[in-house]
Design a protein around this motif. Sequence first.
Motif, short mmCIF file in Angstrom:
data_model
loop_
_atom_site.label_atom_id
_atom_site.label_comp_id
_atom_site.label_asym_id
_atom_site.label_seq_id
_atom_site.Cartn_x
_atom_site.Cartn_y
_atom_site.Cartn_z
N ARG A 96 0.88 -1.12 -0.05
CA ARG A 96 0.12 -0.16 -0.10
C ARG A 96 0.78 1.31 0.12
O ARG A 96 2.11 1.28 0.45
CB ARG A 96 -0.83 -0.02 1.15
CG ARG A 96 -0.38 -0.37 2.64
CD ARG A 96 0.67 0.65 3.03
NE ARG A 96 0.88 0.97 4.36
CZ ARG A 96 1.60 1.69 5.06
NH1 ARG A 96 2.13 2.60 4.39
NH2 ARG A 96 1.62 1.89 6.59
N ALA A 144 0.26 5.10 1.57
CA ALA A 144 -0.57 5.87 2.49
C ALA A 144 -0.11 7.14 2.77
O ALA A 144 0.23 7.69 3.86
CB ALA A 144 -0.60 5.20 3.67
N VAL A 182 -2.60 3.50 11.83
CA VAL A 182 -1.89 2.84 10.78
C VAL A 182 -1.98 1.15 11.12
O VAL A 182 -2.03 0.52 10.02
CB VAL A 182 -0.38 3.13 10.85
CG1 VAL A 182 0.51 2.21 10.16
CG2 VAL A 182 -0.27 4.59 10.55
N LEU A 191 10.04 6.93 8.69
CA LEU A 191 9.12 6.22 9.44
C LEU A 191 9.64 5.20 10.33
O LEU A 191 8.92 4.28 10.92
CB LEU A 191 8.01 5.81 8.60
CG LEU A 191 6.76 7.28 8.24
CD1 LEU A 191 6.16 6.95 6.91
CD2 LEU A 191 6.19 7.79 9.23
N1 GLU Z 1 0.71 8.82 6.17
C1 GLU Z 1 2.20 8.82 6.47
C2 GLU Z 1 2.85 9.90 5.84
O1 GLU Z 1 2.48 10.21 4.82
C3 GLU Z 1 2.45 7.32 6.04
C4 GLU Z 1 2.02 6.25 6.72
C5 GLU Z 1 2.75 5.16 6.56
O2 GLU Z 1 3.07 4.52 5.19
O3 GLU Z 1 2.69 4.15 7.35
O4 GLU Z 1 4.03 10.11 6.62
#
Ligand code: GLU
Length: 291
Positions: free
Chosen positions: A7, A9, A175, A193
């Motif tokens: 995915r 996100a 998440v 992340l």
């Molecule tokens: N929404 C998060 C971001 O744009 C990423 C979430 C993820 O990939 O776990 O930093």
Amino acid sequence: MQPYIGRFAPSPSGPLHFGSLVAALASYLDAHAHAGKWLLRIDDLDPPRVVPGAAQQIIDALRCHGLLWDGEICWQSQRSAAYASALQTLRNRRLLYFCDCTRAMLADAGGTYRGRCRDRGLKANSPMACRVRLDGHTIRFTDLFQGPQSSCPLQESGDFVVQRKDRLYAYQLAVVVDDASSGVTHVIRGADLLDSCGRQIYLQQLLGFDTPVYGHVPVASTVYGQKLSKQNLSPEIERHAALDNLLAALRFLGQTLPAQPQSNSAELLHWAVRNWRRDQVPHSMAQVYES
Ligand code: GLU
């Protein structure tokens, strides 16, 4: 073979910039190279950070780069019931507690929460954050690109917030719940992340979810070492230059480029899927990108 579900996100806090194109492309290629599905989730969990129109800009930019997802888009803003139910599971196990510490108190403690409210038995008569009680175990996993990792959330962050004082669900919880309910098996995303991964795996363990395979690709940074991000207003990727953008992102990911010019994004992506090499992705956390 285990089915592969990957995915992308993005948070709609700004349009798609080169750094997020790299994460989108890496997760797309890894999924397709493993005959997997590639889902799109819009992380619009935090209304104050959502920039009006940004989600649509991201969606349009993905489409015009030929990065087409499978199935329906998942919107975090519509998933509150699932987050509430996960919180209830943790509450039933007596793993949650309320905390009234102020930002200033947390800053004084140097960013790691030292458990001041752990045993105070506070009742949420006024708005309060809700934290998860951690034990001191170490999470170990092997990242596809960054290698062996170990993290002890209790030491690094301390008991962390799963529901904020303003009642919004915390990113870490959302998440983990979303990845589990859409059956995500592989999370390929930016290395910024990586440091939240230990907390996410910890929550997966508490909630009885499987842990996906993780791969954190280098983030794009300026020559001054600043990460390209929506927050620092990195420019939107130019949509009329889709082919060039994809080539630049492939180069950034250490991939070989096709010897013959490809005539459009779809053709280039098709080529890139067949030639995707995980072992060529740089093992660094960040890489300079000069546009
Ligand atoms: N929404 C998060 C971001 O744009 C990423 C979430 C993820 O990939 O776990 O930093």
